[in-house]
Write a protein that holds these residues in place. Structure first.
Motif, PDB file in Angstrom:
ATOM      1  N   THR A   1      38.445  50.097  30.356  1.00  0.00           N
ATOM      2  CA  THR A   1      39.859  49.774  30.551  1.00  0.00           C
ATOM      3  C   THR A   1      40.225  48.549  29.710  1.00  0.00           C
ATOM      4  OG1 THR A   1      39.756  50.602  32.827  1.00  0.00           O
ATOM      5  CG2 THR A   1      41.658  49.245  32.230  1.00  0.00           C
ATOM      6  N   LYS A   2      41.223  48.708  28.869  1.00  0.00           N
ATOM      7  CA  LYS A   2      41.694  47.583  28.043  1.00  0.00           C
ATOM      8  C   LYS A   2      42.578  46.677  28.890  1.00  0.00           C
ATOM      9  CE  LYS A   2      44.301  46.557  23.809  1.00  0.00           C
ATOM     10  NZ  LYS A   2      45.040  47.158  22.655  1.00  0.00           N
ATOM     11  N   ILE A   3      42.148  45.427  29.058  1.00  0.00           N
ATOM     12  CA  ILE A   3      42.930  44.458  29.835  1.00  0.00           C
ATOM     13  C   ILE A   3      44.011  43.831  28.962  1.00  0.00           C
ATOM     14  CG2 ILE A   3      42.821  42.330  31.187  1.00  0.00           C
ATOM     15  CD1 ILE A   3      39.931  43.050  31.879  1.00  0.00           C
ATOM     16  N   ASN A   4      43.619  43.338  27.791  1.00  0.00           N
ATOM     17  CA  ASN A   4      44.547  42.817  26.792  1.00  0.00           C
ATOM     18  C   ASN A   4      43.862  42.924  25.428  1.00  0.00           C
ATOM     19  OD1 ASN A   4      42.849  40.452  26.574  1.00  0.00           O
ATOM     20  ND2 ASN A   4      43.862  39.650  28.409  1.00  0.00           N
TER      21      ASN A   4
ATOM     22  N   GLN B   1      40.236  41.333  25.863  1.00  0.00           N
ATOM     23  CA  GLN B   1      39.391  41.575  27.032  1.00  0.00           C
ATOM     24  C   GLN B   1      39.378  43.059  27.386  1.00  0.00           C
ATOM     25  OE1 GLN B   1      39.287  38.513  30.298  1.00  0.00           O
ATOM     26  NE2 GLN B   1      41.274  37.945  29.438  1.00  0.00           N
ATOM     27  N   THR B   2      38.195  43.564  27.663  1.00  0.00           N
ATOM     28  CA  THR B   2      38.033  44.965  28.036  1.00  0.00           C
ATOM     29  C   THR B   2      37.078  45.057  29.220  1.00  0.00           C
ATOM     30  OG1 THR B   2      38.313  45.649  25.728  1.00  0.00           O
ATOM     31  CG2 THR B   2      37.383  47.269  27.242  1.00  0.00           C
ATOM     32  N   GLN B   3      37.464  45.806  30.235  1.00  0.00           N
ATOM     33  CA  GLN B   3      36.604  45.978  31.409  1.00  0.00           C
ATOM     34  C   GLN B   3      35.770  47.251  31.256  1.00  0.00           C
ATOM     35  OE1 GLN B   3      38.076  47.454  35.294  1.00  0.00           O
ATOM     36  NE2 GLN B   3      37.376  45.492  36.139  1.00  0.00           N
TER      37      GLN B   3
ATOM     38  N   GLN C   1      29.930  46.370  36.780  1.00  0.00           N
ATOM     39  CA  GLN C   1      31.060  46.216  35.874  1.00  0.00           C
ATOM     40  C   GLN C   1      30.921  44.906  35.108  1.00  0.00           C
ATOM     41  OE1 GLN C   1      34.406  46.258  38.676  1.00  0.00           O
ATOM     42  NE2 GLN C   1      34.652  44.081  38.371  1.00  0.00           N
ATOM     43  N   ALA C   2      31.564  44.875  33.946  1.00  0.00           N
ATOM     44  CA  ALA C   2      31.538  43.682  33.103  1.00  0.00           C
ATOM     45  C   ALA C   2      32.850  43.592  32.355  1.00  0.00           C
ATOM     46  CB  ALA C   2      30.363  43.739  32.122  1.00  0.00           C
ATOM     47  N   THR C   3      33.285  42.377  32.077  1.00  0.00           N
ATOM     48  CA  THR C   3      34.471  42.142  31.260  1.00  0.00           C
ATOM     49  C   THR C   3      34.011  41.564  29.925  1.00  0.00           C
ATOM     50  OG1 THR C   3      35.865  41.733  33.197  1.00  0.00           O
ATOM     51  CG2 THR C   3      36.661  40.930  31.069  1.00  0.00           C
TER      52      THR C   3
ATOM     53  N   LYS D   1      34.711  39.989  26.330  1.00  0.00           N
ATOM     54  CA  LYS D   1      35.752  39.165  25.717  1.00  0.00           C
ATOM     55  C   LYS D   1      35.471  38.972  24.228  1.00  0.00           C
ATOM     56  CE  LYS D   1      36.345  36.590  30.060  1.00  0.00           C
ATOM     57  NZ  LYS D   1      36.329  35.256  30.697  1.00  0.00           N
TER      58      LYS D   1
ATOM     59  N   SER E   1      38.778  46.744  22.091  1.00  0.00           N
ATOM     60  CA  SER E   1      38.422  47.867  22.965  1.00  0.00           C
ATOM     61  C   SER E   1      37.851  49.029  22.157  1.00  0.00           C
ATOM     62  CB  SER E   1      39.645  48.322  23.768  1.00  0.00           C
ATOM     63  OG  SER E   1      40.699  48.704  22.913  1.00  0.00           O
TER      64      SER E   1
END
Length: 398
Positions: A320-323, A326-328, A335-337, A339, A343
């Motif tokens: 999932t693209k956060i911004n 950052q991608t989750q 889970q990991a984020t 940075k 993505s």
């Protein structure tokens, strides 16, 4: 070729789902008696009995349709010599080859899968005629067993809905003998029983050894149970209903109608439906594998630029693209984020064929190996989200 396709080959997977799945039993003769030998063998069974602490209800015996009560190990051989059927439940949790098979079938169908073992040494009927509340694939490992399949009497039965006077129909629509390598599909609710074809007095005697792969499909009722659990988190659904007496009935009716409208709005929310689909996709997966010594931060880059990183083939990856920075990443229960990388690059890190450090250098030439790449990959490996592909003939890795 996926696992289900392999089991029913040379039968077409498309034809199987169109003509047989949930509808009609099917015998798939093996093109070779050794077709299933890589999955299970007598040696596997010996290892289970000799080196695992097995007890009821995972281990049990059945004779003439009745379960034998004493399952102490000093009685096992006697029971088998008397003609009892040995049943081991959930052996996919103890045999790596079957763990992989169950997990891949789970991923291919989207439904819970488990594997039980049945060893029938003589011409005995282990169970009376019955039906199961899940889809069944019988994998004949050794020996022979004759099967009798009857139509269903209750469409799509679930656990607990079998009346005491419920009996099978008189018509057998499939009678067949399974030989080593053969596979038999039995739909949920179709009555059946089996008899081992082996006579201990015969010089070519071979006990029957087969696996039962059960696929426990979710139903609309399971969805409603999931909805109920979600509603339990909302105060208005936990609130007492108005008191029930004549003068208060209009208020009770209004309260129930308000709940109804709230439920309709909830069910019409696309995100609510997608949440359930995500639940089906990512729940009931096997635990992520251990991969030592890599997960201890040791020997990760031992192969230098040729080091290949792979994701677990048994666990779908949700990215999932956060911004923009950052991608989750969610893999199984972890889970990991990530940075500082795009993505698109994250997608490449989790492609099914894996990647090497050389691939990563080509995809992102501006990433510094020492300050960015090595810390990133070390973190993912030690968290058990990515795995190092071990060199051939080694026991390390995924």
């Amino acid at each position: 070729m996926n696992s289900l396709s392999f089991l029913i080959q040379p039968y077409s997977i498309e034809k199987f789902f169109t003509e047989n799945w949930t509808k009609k039993a099917l015998l798939i003769p093996a093109n070779t008696p050794n077709k299933l030998q890589h999955l299970f063998s007598w040696q596997h069974l010996n290892n289970l009995l000799n080196f695992h602490q097995l007890q009821s209800p995972d281990l049990r015996f059945s004779l003439d349709g009745k379960t034998l009560s004493n399952t102490k190990s000093d009685q096992w051989q006697n029971y088998l010599q008397q003609g009892a059927t040995l049943i081991l439940n959930g052996i996919h949790q103890r045999v790596p080859e079957l763990a992989t098979l169950a997990a891949t079938i789970r991923q291919e169908t989207g439904h819970r899968t488990q594997i039980n073992l049945y060893c029938s040494p003589a011409e005995q009927k282990g169970f009376d005629c019955h039906y199961d509340t899940h889809e069944v694939l019988i994998l004949q490992i050794d020996g022979q067993k004759e099967w009798f399949i009857f139509p269903e009497t209750i469409p799509y039965p679930i656990s607990g809905m079998r009346p005491s006077d419920h009996i099978p129909p008189d018509i057998i629509y499939l009678q067949c003998t399974l030989k080593p390598g053969d596979v038999l599909y039995i739909p949920r609710g179709h009555w059946h029983y089996a008899i081992s074809c082996n006579n201990p007095q015969n010089e070519n005697y071979s006990p029957s050894l087969h696996l039962t792969l059960g696929i426990d499909c979710q139903t609309g009722l399971d969805w409603l149970e999931w909805v109920l659990k979600k509603l339990q988190k909302t105060p208005e659904w936990r609130q007492n209903l108005p008191l029930v007496y004549d003068k208060n009935l209009p208020l009770l009716k209004q309260h129930i109608e308000t709940l109804r409208d709230s439920l309709i709005n909830t069910l019409q929310d696309p995100e609510f439906i997608q949440s359930y689909i995500n639940h089906l996709t990512y729940s009931d997966l096997p635990p992520l594998p251990f991969s030592f010594p890599y997960q201890l931060g040791s020997k990760i880059f031992e192969q230098g630029l040729e080091t290949r990183f792979i994701s677990s083939a048994l666990h779908p990856v949700k990215i999932t693209k956060i911004n923009e920075t950052q991608t989750q990443v969610i893999v199984g229960e972890k889970q990991a984020t990530l940075k500082g990388i795009s993505s698109d690059l994250v997608e490449k890190l989790f492609r099914s064929e894996g990647f090497t450090l050389l691939d990563l250098a080509e995809w992102a030439p501006l990433l510094d190996i020492e300050t960015a790449v090595i810390p990133l990959l070390t973190n993912l490996v030690t968290q058990g989200i990515l795995f190092v592909e071990a060199l051939p003939n080694t026991s390390e890795g995924n």
